[in-house]
Scaffold this active site. Structure first.
Site, PDB file in Angstrom:
ATOM      1  N   GLU A 153       0.957  -1.121  -0.075  1.00 25.27           N
ATOM      2  CA  GLU A 153      -0.111   0.099   0.056  1.00 25.27           C
ATOM      3  C   GLU A 153       0.737   1.425   0.084  1.00 25.27           C
ATOM      4  O   GLU A 153       0.558   2.205   0.954  1.00 25.27           O
ATOM      5  CB  GLU A 153      -0.927   0.106   1.325  1.00 25.27           C
ATOM      6  CG  GLU A 153      -1.849  -1.383   1.103  1.00 25.27           C
ATOM      7  CD  GLU A 153      -3.067  -1.398   1.998  1.00 25.27           C
ATOM      8  OE1 GLU A 153      -2.939  -0.655   3.143  1.00 25.27           O
ATOM      9  OE2 GLU A 153      -3.720  -2.353   1.961  1.00 25.27           O
ATOM     10  N   ASP A 260     -12.377  -9.460  -1.600  1.00 28.36           N
ATOM     11  CA  ASP A 260     -13.702  -9.616  -0.897  1.00 28.36           C
ATOM     12  C   ASP A 260     -14.750  -8.863  -1.373  1.00 28.36           C
ATOM     13  O   ASP A 260     -14.347  -7.879  -2.116  1.00 28.36           O
ATOM     14  CB  ASP A 260     -13.526  -9.882   0.697  1.00 28.36           C
ATOM     15  CG  ASP A 260     -12.916  -8.467   1.126  1.00 28.36           C
ATOM     16  OD1 ASP A 260     -12.890  -7.510   0.513  1.00 28.36           O
ATOM     17  OD2 ASP A 260     -12.421  -8.555   2.238  1.00 28.36           O
TER      18      ASP A 260
HETATM   19  C1  XIL Z   1      -6.286  -6.762   7.727  1.00 28.55           C
HETATM   20  C2  XIL Z   1      -6.440  -7.971   8.640  1.00 28.55           C
HETATM   21  O1  XIL Z   1      -7.450  -8.625   7.979  1.00 28.55           O
HETATM   22  C3  XIL Z   1      -6.986  -7.237   9.900  1.00 28.55           C
HETATM   23  O2  XIL Z   1      -7.367  -8.694  10.965  1.00 28.55           O
HETATM   24  C4  XIL Z   1      -6.360  -6.285  10.695  1.00 28.55           C
HETATM   25  O3  XIL Z   1      -6.943  -5.705  11.728  1.00 28.55           O
HETATM   26  C5  XIL Z   1      -6.180  -5.233   9.566  1.00 28.55           C
HETATM   27  O4  XIL Z   1      -5.562  -5.561   8.339  1.00 28.55           O
HETATM   28  N1  XIL Z   1      -5.256  -4.824   3.248  1.00 28.55           N
HETATM   29  C6  XIL Z   1      -3.788  -5.577   3.732  1.00 28.55           C
HETATM   30  C7  XIL Z   1      -4.428  -6.237   4.599  1.00 28.55           C
HETATM   31  O5  XIL Z   1      -2.995  -5.684   2.988  1.00 28.55           O
HETATM   32  O6  XIL Z   1      -2.941  -6.642   5.455  1.00 28.55           O
HETATM   33  C8  XIL Z   1      -5.458  -6.097   5.588  1.00 28.55           C
HETATM   34  O7  XIL Z   1      -5.290  -6.963   6.698  1.00 28.55           O
HETATM   35  C9  XIL Z   1      -6.535  -5.547   4.713  1.00 28.55           C
HETATM   36  C10 XIL Z   1      -6.154  -4.450   3.861  1.00 28.55           C
END
Ligand code: XIL
Length: 459
Positions: A153, A260
């Site tokens: 990111e 998702d």
């Molecule tokens: C999310 C997890 O699923 C959660 O459990 C945590 O609290 C926050 O992160 N982008 C990403 C993932 O690259 O690592 C993130 O995962 C969701 C968004």
């Protein structure tokens, strides 16, 4: 699919036959269908998930790639400077290995889930801290991961570089430095940049595109781009395929890494039908691009998804409902992967499909500060194992210094011994012997108990 992975899949699903054509059979798993098309189908899993038998049964039967949901993030792996905690990530890797699944490492450098000690460092110490973190972590998992999300990111929505501790210290150059450092530590892992809202063509994906182009032109080791794909139902971008294709044309792999598709709750049948169309379109986009290596959804079922807590009022975002029953999106995904529409989906029994019947005998030789231990594992079940992982707890004060015929991780406490390339297959009734040398501080006892692929062994 390797023959070894086929044994696991067949054992879990009672699919007849082990050949490549198993992938096209009615009622095949997502992974069999995906593999028949030359891609993988993965999921995220967390440490908590490993204790949920319904979830692990579905995961082991349907998916062939695992991304740790949180367990390889900086705040878990290096919570304070120089103190490393690989146990949670190791447990995900052991589960994956025992079930013939590969692992996407996630992630090495990210502004989020970053321990505060990193952002509090003087600017001139950030680069050294980042490089140490990458080198130590990628070296620990060397050879065990299919890929790493090296930088996660990096962009803002308008395509500008997100400002964080890394840009403050190194500017844009932190990305190339991170990729080079990861490559030096684990040259075999595919190195990715991963982001969200880059799935369609727009300002943010244009920025990622320019970055990848520039990295490639400088010879920086970059192998792939991950498109997270956290979608809202009905909003899969129409430019998805074209966008994946333009990145692939730069000479990198592309993957859908965190799929998702969230629905405003309560989810009605119209929304679930739209979600099925969305999932199908994502799979079709990947299949249409030859360098798209696979699709992973983020969490096994709706109950495990991050969506309800991250986006209050939304949920129902995955392929499985709260009881691990397949939703319309599952059927649509299987069909998009080439499965036969309308065929009943095998519902895995809620037992750990990797669980094994086993017997362990061990022999310890000790001296004042050291010991060697030989462990013979017998598969007392009626099914051949394609991979195995033996878990045990070393008595306090013992630390493994070297081992043979298995990989030992971590080297003290709750240890998992994982098969090496030549002894992963263990036929029904067959035995294999492994061993290690350890130091001790007075207690040279053998572990009290052993579990093979999650099931307790007799002694
Ligand atoms: C999310 C997890 O699923 C959660 O459990 C945590 O609290 C926050 O992160 N982008 C990403 C993932 O690259 O690592 C993130 O995962 C969701 C968004």
């Amino acid at each position: 699919m390797s023959a070894a992975a086929a044994v696991v899949a067949a054992g879990a699903l009672v699919v007849a036959g082990l050949g490549a054509h198993a992938g096209a059979a009615a009622g095949s798993s997502l992974k069999d269908l995906a593999e028949a098309k030359g891609i993988y189908f993965g999921t995220a899993m967390t440490q908590t998930d490993l204790g949920n038998a319904s979830l692990t049964a579905v995961a082991g039967a349907q998916f062939d790639m695992v991304t740790p949901g949180n367990e390889m993030k900086w705040d878990t792996v290096e919570p304070s400077r120089g103190t490393y905690n690989f146990g949670p990530g190791d447990r995900i890797v052991s589960f994956a290995t025992a079930h013939g699944m590969r692992v996407r490492g996630h992630n090495l450098v990210w502004h989020s889930q970053l321990p505060s000690w990193v952002s509090s460092l003087p600017t001139n110490q950030v680069q050294a801290a980042m490089e140490s973190h990458i080198t130590t972590t990628a070296t620990h998992y060397k050879g065990q991961l299919y890929a790493w999300d090296v930088v996660n990111e990096p962009f803002n929505e308008d395509g500008s570089l997100r400002q964080d501790a890394f840009t403050a210290a190194m500017g844009t150059g932190y990305i190339a430095d991170a990729l080079r450092t990861a490559h030096a530590a684990d040259p075999a892992a595919k190195l990715y940049l991963n982001d969200y809202n880059i799935e369609g063509i727009g300002a943010k994906s244009n920025a990622m595109y320019s970055l990848v182009q520039s990295l490639k032109s400088q010879g920086v080791p970059i192998d792939g781009v991950g498109f997270e794909a956290h979608f809202i139902v009905g909003q899969v971008p129409s430019t998805l395929t074209a966008n994946l294709q333009r990145f692939a044309a730069l000479g990198v792999d592309v993957a859908v890494t965190e799929l998702d598709d969230r629905i405003q709750l309560p989810a009605n049948s119209t929304a679930l039908a739209q979600q099925a169309t969305d999932y199908s379109n994502v799979v079709k986009a990947c299949l249409a691009v030859s360098r798209c290596v696979g699709v992973s959804q983020w969490g096994v079922g709706d109950a495990d998804s991050w969506i309800p807590s991250a986006f209050p009022g939304y949920g129902a975002a995955t392929l499985y409902d709260n009881s691990y029953q397949p939703k319309p999106a599952f059927e649509a995904t299987a069909t998009a992967l080439g499965g036969t529409p309308g065929t009943p989906t095998p519902t895995p029994t809620p037992t750990d499909p990797g669980g094994a019947s086993c017997k362990v005998t061990d022999a310890v030789n000790t001296w004042n500060t050291g010991l060697t231990e030989n462990i013979t594992i017998t598969n007392t079940g009626s099914t051949a194992l394609a991979h195995w992982a033996l878990a045990f707890t070393l008595p306090g004060g013992q630390a493994i210094t070297s081992g043979w015929n298995a990989t030992y991780s971590p080297t003290s406490g709750n240890v998992t011994a994982t098969n090496v390339s030549y002894n992963g297959t263990l036929a029904a009734g067959a035995s294999t012997t492994i061993g290690f040398q350890a130091t001790h501080t007075g207690n040279a006892a053998a572990p009290a108990a052993f579990a093979l692929n999650g099931a307790a062994c007799s002694r």
